[in-house]
Motif scaffolding. Structure first.
Motif, mmCIF file in Angstrom:
data_model
loop_
_atom_site.group_PDB
_atom_site.id
_atom_site.type_symbol
_atom_site.label_atom_id
_atom_site.label_comp_id
_atom_site.label_asym_id
_atom_site.label_seq_id
_atom_site.Cartn_x
_atom_site.Cartn_y
_atom_site.Cartn_z
ATOM 1 N N MET C 1 0.850 -1.210 0.000
ATOM 2 C CA MET C 1 0.000 0.000 0.000
ATOM 3 C C MET C 1 0.884 1.259 0.000
ATOM 4 S SD MET C 1 -2.906 1.015 2.823
ATOM 5 C CE MET C 1 -3.479 -0.685 2.960
ATOM 6 N N GLU C 2 0.779 2.066 -1.030
ATOM 7 C CA GLU C 2 1.675 3.227 -1.062
ATOM 8 C C GLU C 2 1.094 4.390 -0.244
ATOM 9 O OE1 GLU C 2 1.764 5.660 -4.982
ATOM 10 O OE2 GLU C 2 0.683 3.808 -5.458
ATOM 11 N N SER C 3 1.991 5.249 0.153
ATOM 12 C CA SER C 3 1.593 6.355 1.018
ATOM 13 C C SER C 3 0.919 7.452 0.193
ATOM 14 C CB SER C 3 2.819 6.914 1.737
ATOM 15 O OG SER C 3 2.424 7.970 2.560
ATOM 16 N N THR C 4 -0.374 7.471 0.321
ATOM 17 C CA THR C 4 -1.142 8.449 -0.442
ATOM 18 C C THR C 4 -1.362 9.711 0.364
ATOM 19 O OG1 THR C 4 -3.164 7.620 0.466
ATOM 20 C CG2 THR C 4 -2.376 6.549 -1.537
ATOM 21 N N ALA C 5 -2.018 10.654 -0.229
ATOM 22 C CA ALA C 5 -2.345 11.896 0.465
ATOM 23 C C ALA C 5 -3.230 11.585 1.670
ATOM 24 C CB ALA C 5 -3.076 12.840 -0.492
ATOM 25 N N ARG C 6 -4.107 10.626 1.508
ATOM 26 C CA ARG C 6 -5.000 10.255 2.599
ATOM 27 C C ARG C 6 -4.201 9.711 3.785
ATOM 28 N NH1 ARG C 6 -8.304 4.737 3.433
ATOM 29 N NH2 ARG C 6 -8.411 5.143 5.671
ATOM 30 N N ASP C 7 -3.204 8.850 3.461
ATOM 31 C CA ASP C 7 -2.357 8.324 4.525
ATOM 32 C C ASP C 7 -1.645 9.456 5.251
ATOM 33 O OD1 ASP C 7 -3.138 5.921 3.577
ATOM 34 O OD2 ASP C 7 -1.127 5.164 3.119
ATOM 35 N N GLN C 8 -1.144 10.379 4.477
ATOM 36 C CA GLN C 8 -0.409 11.472 5.104
ATOM 37 C C GLN C 8 -1.283 12.255 6.065
ATOM 38 O OE1 GLN C 8 1.685 13.902 2.266
ATOM 39 N NE2 GLN C 8 2.670 12.093 1.372
ATOM 40 N N ARG C 9 -2.529 12.472 5.659
ATOM 41 C CA ARG C 9 -3.456 13.167 6.575
ATOM 42 C C ARG C 9 -3.688 12.329 7.834
ATOM 43 N NH1 ARG C 9 -6.084 14.301 1.869
ATOM 44 N NH2 ARG C 9 -7.607 12.640 2.255
ATOM 45 N N PHE C 10 -3.796 11.016 7.641
ATOM 46 C CA PHE C 10 -3.995 10.120 8.786
ATOM 47 C C PHE C 10 -2.831 10.249 9.783
ATOM 48 C CE2 PHE C 10 -2.986 5.852 10.547
ATOM 49 C CZ PHE C 10 -4.049 5.749 11.413
ATOM 50 N N TYR C 11 -1.612 10.175 9.266
ATOM 51 C CA TYR C 11 -0.462 10.248 10.171
ATOM 52 C C TYR C 11 -0.363 11.615 10.835
ATOM 53 C CZ TYR C 11 0.882 5.692 8.379
ATOM 54 O OH TYR C 11 0.885 4.368 8.078
ATOM 55 N N GLN C 12 -0.793 12.625 10.095
ATOM 56 C CA GLN C 12 -0.807 13.959 10.674
ATOM 57 C C GLN C 12 -1.785 14.035 11.848
ATOM 58 O OE1 GLN C 12 1.078 16.435 10.469
ATOM 59 N NE2 GLN C 12 -0.174 17.687 11.836
ATOM 60 N N ARG C 13 -2.949 13.405 11.669
ATOM 61 C CA ARG C 13 -3.954 13.426 12.742
ATOM 62 C C ARG C 13 -3.478 12.635 13.976
ATOM 63 N NH1 ARG C 13 -8.352 10.828 9.785
ATOM 64 N NH2 ARG C 13 -9.527 10.798 11.741
ATOM 65 N N LEU C 14 -2.721 11.580 13.739
ATOM 66 C CA LEU C 14 -2.145 10.853 14.893
ATOM 67 C C LEU C 14 -1.252 11.787 15.705
ATOM 68 C CD1 LEU C 14 -1.073 7.318 13.534
ATOM 69 C CD2 LEU C 14 -3.216 7.994 14.649
#
Lengths: 340, 340, 340, 340
Positions: C1-14
């Motif tokens: 699973m590549e790091s998408t924009a959605r993933d980046q937002r997820f990690y930011q929210r963490l």
């Protein structure tokens, strides 16, 4: 060199100054322990009537502080084994055994009826199958509850403590019964569940848990039985001091053991001596080559370094309670065992 | 309730099933330890000639493995106290006491001459004033060195080990003397200076240091004396196991004690029993109300729970070596002491 | 699973709620310890002049309580290793370093000159080669004696205590220097000879012996050398707490080690970190693959889990003193070692 | 003495040889611990959605071995406190977290759903409220059971183990999941009832009991509550290792605590740090002067040496689970506490 008249005079002169020639002291090079005690069985059927008759012969609290019959090894005047003494004790409805304390420590394994043993102010409810402790120098008394006679097996280290010249005894000052300081079951509440009060650490040399309930112990034994049995020890649990993981008392260890109906253990011997009490079922033991058939509530002595094995009758699940002097040997690396 | 014929029959029937009524067992409520042993003094002047005469009566190595005279308490058949046995042992020039081992542990306090005690393969040089250990189950033998008779004080825990039914004994297999595995002084080299070998930890239940040299111990005692004396114990050092800081053996503790010339200690008693040996000087002890005058090399027994005090003669610095069964009591919280 | 924009937002929210995804935390599955510290050598030739220059830059007792140069690992701001700090300390004739105490414990290994370190009222005479303890929370000060500058190696557990958030510090109340409570050498007198005062047991968590004299330690090391050397550790003694047989301080262990002239040890590594000080001779160590040549009084750091070996120059008997944080790992079963 | 150019050069030269002047090192004489960590609360309401979202972002077993969100103290990059790390972990129906082991030890406090944690071959059933151990270097994996997501609170000593440079990690050799060696509940069967198997003593440095069931613990807590509450700790039990009576892991202690509805505790601080998890009820804590309101499943960090107190909302019985690094301080006598 033969023993001449001169030699005899020499040995006589040694005796006059209270010395013995090591080379003439019997037993100096005995390769193994010399054990005077004999295996023996005390039968509930024979002793129970005598116990009740004792109630007619002596008044509890008046004439004596305890109505206990102490089993002595037939080879000795005192002591069920050389270190332990066991026996039955009876308290009748309405009776109380007054408060005292002593350096010998005691365990009580409840056989029938119910009542309280008060230990340093804590009323401990004794019900059949419970193991109750009254450790060295704790104030203790026994108070009947209910309608049935209260009978238990006593186990003490009196022969050891006396042999060590360390026996002290004291009656409770002023009055006959100590005051209650906590509510019933206090020690079970604090230490009875694998957790411990976090705020006041226990520092005494014995278990803070004064009562090991039958239902808990028996259930644990049944569960452990599912994991199989040891050929020499069957299924065996030790009652442990929850704050050290060690023996319940500094001098005595207590065990609960299960033999599946119709099974037997293989021969075992050790330098510790043991008193076994039959909690459930019937069967027999072969001890030092002699067979003893037993029933519920009987108890028997296995002397040190004596081979023994147990067998459960067909159709009879057997539960044995036992007390051992093994803790008296371990600090000195004197415990040794052998398996057949 | 008076003892009627019926009661007598009752008590008779109890005896038939090997039980005793607790309320009739003597000593059950004795407030303090009942001690049968008596204080006693063994005099070097009396025993030394007998020790040499013993050499004429028995051949060491031929007839017996040890030429030892064991002091027994006049109240007993065996044992200097109820737990300890002490005595003199003699090895003459050219003699050897063969290798054996046993569960009883022993200490040796050297009085005169010199020789080796070999302990598990280590030759330990014994010189006057040295304390040498032969712990439980170590192979040991004694080998004379030099021209003078080799004499020491033996101290063993045999009465205790036998009472515990835990005595095992073995001769060295095949030949009479064990092989040497290390050079002389090996244990002193490893553990004798407040440092310990960093690479192989010691795991046995006794001190790894087999020899506590007189010069070191006496010098330490003199230095400690500069810091003053305890009123009941004078100046007293314990020989310690360097890897635990505890007693030298699991069953016995050893001490070296100094009384300045002309001084005395105040009364003391404890549940442990003690054998004292006079290393230097002369004086007297009052033990259980009885006076014993002693000289160098004499030894004496102080039973448990018996008051005692020592006095050094004017002009005589006194050094006492002592061995105690206190380690046998401590694991059970049975040690108790009182100071006058 | 590549790091998408959605993933980046997820990690930011963490990160906004202060949590990290375990699967992205670096080092989570590192197979072995990651050690930031580097091996390093501090040279006496370079530091000694700076130490004397420090005496011109600051006034002892006026500006600061101690004139110490603390060696820091080049990879860190503070700490010779991650747990230990070492350095030189200087007291000049006429000077005193005032009394204070702190939770960090300290050892002092004397290099030159002489003086007293007063520890909880006991004046401890420090002479070259002596190891002196100032355990956690003992009041201590240093007082010069004689004509020569007094210089020693300090070793403390400050980095560990601070990392554990457990550092407390206190100046001596009221005056600068504590009162003397005993005479010089008191602890050596009591505990310095394999015997211990019999009347008052020591209960503190550190050695009661405050001074381990050079002559005793070196003589023991020479004697042990006669028994041969370990291939990885050469001839090595641990300074031990005489009342436990354990390490001198709860946090630090000290050793003295001898390499016969021209010999070398084989590679070794362990999870503990070590500071070595060269007491005698010259040679070199290879640490983490890098060679360090050393002379008398130099000291060097060996980080955790880093291979090292030592070699003595031809014709040079080498004695190394060392301190280790091994006691900080042992209670948690975190000590591990490997031998090449 | 003011800092002149010469002084500056001097300090520069010190830095060149990697030494620091003790008198200029900040914090050397700080009277009390300096604590960087801040109190902080992690809310279930905020984190639970992120936890489920994580299941969409990463595949368990494929991309990573664990789906855990680690709470980091806002003052740090890693670590809920300086020694402990806590967080939520999620395993969905049908998932497994593969077998591995590491030197950091872990505890798991179950919040919802059910499943097995397999520890060295024993399948341990986790149900809400259970405390499950996966001690240092035990092989462990997590396997979902039933229909509900399985969520628990993780607690590990990773920051400490890494700081000590002692972290080792290993995947299970060959395959992903270890073989089962015993039946479910084996350790509870052996050690869960105040008795212990008599035939094979446990020798590992952590509790042999892998599961402390909620029902047992909560019942014990309710019973203890009858005996009253401590003003600073309310009603508090420690989960104990049944073979030592000590902490469950060498590095971490776990507690269960009850506040009667509407009651509060008084201020307390200690050098240990703690993570609390709200098992039941709602209320608030004041930590370091700041108020944190919490609900079931929230968890919060109390740093070392920081005052804190808890209050239960009216009508809400509160149960708090907590883990503490106190065992990391005790071996070094670094634990200290203060009560308001």
């Amino acid at each position: 060199m033969e023993s001449t008249a001169r030699d005899q005079r020499f040995y006589q002169r040694l005796a006059e100054v209270a010395v013995a020639p090591l080379w003439r002291i019997p037993g100096t090079t005995d390769p193994e322990p010399v054990v005077d005690e004999v295996p023996h069985l005390w039968r509930w059927r024979e002793l129970a009537p005598l116990l009740f008759e004792a109630a007619e012969v002596m008044d509890l609290g008046e004439e004596a502080e305890r109505r206990a019959l102490n089993a002595y090894n037939p080879s000795r005047k005192f002591g069920t084994t050389h270190n332990l003494v066991a026996g039955y004790q009876l308290v009748l409805p309405g009776e109380e055994a007054p408060t005292h304390r002593h350096t010998p420590g005691a365990i009580r394994f409840m056989l029938s009826g119910s009542g309280h043993t008060v230990v340093d102010g804590e009323p401990v409810l004794m019900e059949p199958g419970d193991l109750v402790l009254t450790p060295s120098l704790t104030w203790h008394d026994h108070r009947h509850v209910g309608d049935e006679p209260m009978i238990w097996l006593d186990g003490l280290d009196v022969p050891f403590v006396k042999a060590m010249r360390a026996g002290f005894y004291e009656d409770y000052p002023g009055r006959e019964l100590q005051a209650l300081l906590t509510s019933e079951g206090d020690s079970v509440r604090r230490y009875g569940a694998g957790l411990a009060p976090a705020n006041d650490p226990w520092a005494k040399p014995y278990s803070p848990l004064m009562n090991y309930k039958w239902s808990t112990a028996y259930e644990a034994l049944r569960r452990l039985a599912e994991a199989g049995a040891d050929p020499h020890e069957a299924v065996r649990l030790e009652y442990v001091n929850p704050v050290t993981g060690g023996h319940v008392l500094p001098t005595m260890a207590c065990y609960l053991q299960l033999l599946v109906a119709g099974t037997a253990t293989r021969g075992l011997r050790h330098t510790s001596s043991t008193v076994f009490c039959v909690v459930r079922g019937s069967g027999h033991s072969v001890i030092g080559g002699k067979r003893f058939d037993w029933e519920t509530n009987d108890f028997f002595a296995v002397p040190s370094w004596t081979w023994y094995e147990h067998a459960a009758d067909p159709g009879e699940e057997v539960v044995l309670f036992s007390m051992s002097d093994r803790p008296m040997l371990e600090p000195f690396a004197l415990y040794r065992e052998q398996r057949a």
